[in-house]
Design a protein around this motif. Structure first.
Motif, mmCIF file in Angstrom:
data_model
loop_
_atom_site.group_PDB
_atom_site.id
_atom_site.type_symbol
_atom_site.label_atom_id
_atom_site.label_comp_id
_atom_site.label_asym_id
_atom_site.label_seq_id
_atom_site.Cartn_x
_atom_site.Cartn_y
_atom_site.Cartn_z
ATOM 1 N N VAL A 170 0.849 -1.200 0.000
ATOM 2 C CA VAL A 170 0.000 0.000 0.000
ATOM 3 C C VAL A 170 0.885 1.251 0.000
ATOM 4 O O VAL A 170 0.622 2.203 -0.735
ATOM 5 N N LEU A 171 1.941 1.236 0.802
ATOM 6 C CA LEU A 171 2.866 2.368 0.839
ATOM 7 C C LEU A 171 3.532 2.591 -0.518
ATOM 8 O O LEU A 171 3.651 3.733 -0.982
ATOM 9 N N VAL A 172 3.942 1.526 -1.177
ATOM 10 C CA VAL A 172 4.546 1.637 -2.513
ATOM 11 C C VAL A 172 3.524 2.199 -3.503
ATOM 12 O O VAL A 172 3.841 3.061 -4.326
ATOM 13 N N HIS A 173 2.278 1.722 -3.407
ATOM 14 C CA HIS A 173 1.199 2.203 -4.278
ATOM 15 C C HIS A 173 0.994 3.712 -4.088
ATOM 16 O O HIS A 173 0.910 4.462 -5.064
ATOM 17 N N LEU A 174 0.940 4.150 -2.848
ATOM 18 C CA LEU A 174 0.775 5.577 -2.556
ATOM 19 C C LEU A 174 1.991 6.386 -3.008
ATOM 20 O O LEU A 174 1.857 7.524 -3.461
ATOM 21 N N SER A 175 3.165 5.801 -2.901
ATOM 22 C CA SER A 175 4.378 6.485 -3.359
ATOM 23 C C SER A 175 4.351 6.695 -4.867
ATOM 24 O O SER A 175 4.785 7.733 -5.371
ATOM 25 N N GLY A 176 3.835 5.706 -5.601
ATOM 26 C CA GLY A 176 3.686 5.856 -7.046
ATOM 27 C C GLY A 176 2.741 6.988 -7.387
ATOM 28 O O GLY A 176 3.006 7.814 -8.271
ATOM 29 N N PHE A 177 1.615 7.050 -6.657
ATOM 30 C CA PHE A 177 0.675 8.148 -6.856
ATOM 31 C C PHE A 177 1.344 9.484 -6.559
ATOM 32 O O PHE A 177 1.210 10.445 -7.311
ATOM 33 N N ALA A 178 2.076 9.538 -5.441
ATOM 34 C CA ALA A 178 2.736 10.788 -5.049
ATOM 35 C C ALA A 178 3.759 11.228 -6.093
ATOM 36 O O ALA A 178 3.875 12.420 -6.398
ATOM 37 N N LEU A 179 4.481 10.279 -6.661
ATOM 38 C CA LEU A 179 5.460 10.604 -7.696
ATOM 39 C C LEU A 179 4.767 11.153 -8.939
ATOM 40 O O LEU A 179 5.195 12.165 -9.499
ATOM 41 N N LEU A 180 3.695 10.498 -9.368
ATOM 42 C CA LEU A 180 2.945 10.961 -10.537
ATOM 43 C C LEU A 180 2.370 12.354 -10.308
ATOM 44 O O LEU A 180 2.578 13.270 -11.110
ATOM 45 N N PHE A 181 1.669 12.524 -9.198
ATOM 46 C CA PHE A 181 1.032 13.820 -8.930
ATOM 47 C C PHE A 181 2.069 14.898 -8.635
ATOM 48 O O PHE A 181 1.928 16.043 -9.070
ATOM 49 N N GLY A 182 3.124 14.538 -7.914
ATOM 50 C CA GLY A 182 4.170 15.509 -7.610
ATOM 51 C C GLY A 182 4.896 16.003 -8.845
ATOM 52 O O GLY A 182 5.161 17.197 -8.983
ATOM 53 N N ALA A 183 5.201 15.080 -9.763
ATOM 54 C CA ALA A 183 5.867 15.484 -11.020
ATOM 55 C C ALA A 183 4.954 16.392 -11.836
ATOM 56 O O ALA A 183 5.406 17.380 -12.431
ATOM 57 N N TRP A 184 3.661 16.085 -11.834
ATOM 58 C CA TRP A 184 2.687 16.932 -12.542
ATOM 59 C C TRP A 184 2.619 18.311 -11.882
ATOM 60 O O TRP A 184 2.635 19.336 -12.571
ATOM 61 N N ALA A 185 2.579 18.336 -10.541
ATOM 62 C CA ALA A 185 2.495 19.608 -9.815
ATOM 63 C C ALA A 185 3.730 20.475 -10.052
ATOM 64 O O ALA A 185 3.623 21.702 -10.139
ATOM 65 N N VAL A 186 4.898 19.870 -10.169
ATOM 66 C CA VAL A 186 6.122 20.624 -10.466
ATOM 67 C C VAL A 186 5.992 21.325 -11.813
ATOM 68 O O VAL A 186 6.363 22.494 -11.964
ATOM 69 N N GLU A 187 5.444 20.621 -12.789
ATOM 70 C CA GLU A 187 5.262 21.232 -14.113
ATOM 71 C C GLU A 187 4.253 22.377 -14.045
ATOM 72 O O GLU A 187 4.435 23.406 -14.695
ATOM 73 N N VAL A 188 3.195 22.220 -13.271
ATOM 74 C CA VAL A 188 2.215 23.302 -13.093
ATOM 75 C C VAL A 188 2.895 24.500 -12.443
ATOM 76 O O VAL A 188 2.730 25.639 -12.899
ATOM 77 N N PHE A 189 3.651 24.252 -11.383
ATOM 78 C CA PHE A 189 4.325 25.322 -10.660
ATOM 79 C C PHE A 189 5.292 26.089 -11.564
ATOM 80 O O PHE A 189 5.414 27.310 -11.470
ATOM 81 N N ASN A 190 5.978 25.370 -12.442
ATOM 82 C CA ASN A 190 6.933 26.000 -13.356
ATOM 83 C C ASN A 190 6.290 26.504 -14.642
ATOM 84 O O ASN A 190 6.987 26.918 -15.567
ATOM 85 N N ARG A 191 4.970 26.415 -14.711
ATOM 86 C CA ARG A 191 4.179 26.889 -15.869
ATOM 87 C C ARG A 191 4.625 26.238 -17.176
ATOM 88 O O ARG A 191 4.724 26.880 -18.219
ATOM 89 N N ARG A 192 4.899 24.932 -17.084
ATOM 90 C CA ARG A 192 5.247 24.156 -18.279
ATOM 91 C C ARG A 192 4.139 23.137 -18.508
ATOM 92 O O ARG A 192 3.726 22.447 -17.582
ATOM 93 N N VAL A 193 3.699 23.052 -19.734
ATOM 94 C CA VAL A 193 2.692 22.059 -20.103
ATOM 95 C C VAL A 193 3.431 20.949 -20.837
ATOM 96 O O VAL A 193 3.552 20.965 -22.060
ATOM 97 N N GLN A 194 3.953 20.001 -20.043
ATOM 98 C CA GLN A 194 4.692 18.892 -20.640
ATOM 99 C C GLN A 194 4.574 17.652 -19.769
ATOM 100 O O GLN A 194 4.281 17.735 -18.590
#
Length: 120
Positions: free
Chosen positions: A12-36
């Motif tokens: 379950v922890l690994v599953h949540l970590s995968g979600f966090a990595l996906l959402f976190g990487a997406w949030a970094v792109e939003v924060f940097n105003r990059r659509v990629q």
């Protein structure tokens, strides 16, 4: 707590970590105003997918698994994967990721987490 339940909680922890990595990487792109789309998003999706499949297996737990919920989460995850595929394909060809595709990745990722937490 027996060893099997501890192992299940680690997955379950690994599953949540995968979600966090996906959402976190997406949030970094939003924060940097990059659509990629980035490779970290795909890695997070893969981790979440594999760990989710492992969690869907019967672990000898004393309660019934909600297979309807599992299928809905799987479908949402597959749609996210398709959107990441479309986005990365467009990027490789020198184009840009359509903003709707980019925003849907984040929205559907958050939706998948909401389904996990709120659907009982």
């Amino acid at each position: 707590m027996d060893a099997l339940e501890i192992l299940r909680q680690v997955v379950v922890l690994v599953h949540l970590s995968g979600f966090a990595l996906l959402f976190g990487a997406w949030a970094v792109e939003v924060f940097n105003r990059r659509v990629q789309v980035t490779s970290l998003m795909s890695i997070g999706l893969s981790i979440s997918f594999v760990a989710g499949l492992i969690l869907a297996a019967p672990w000898g737990i004393p309660y019934e698994l909600n297979y309807v919920k599992i299928v809905v989460k799987l479908v949402v995850l597959l749609v996210i994967g398709a959107l990441l595929g479309v986005g990365s394909s467009r990027q490789r060809k020198g184009g840009t990721v359509p903003p709707a595709v980019f925003w849907l990745v984040g929205i559907l990722t958050l939706l998948n987490a909401a389904i996990a937490l709120l659907w009982r």
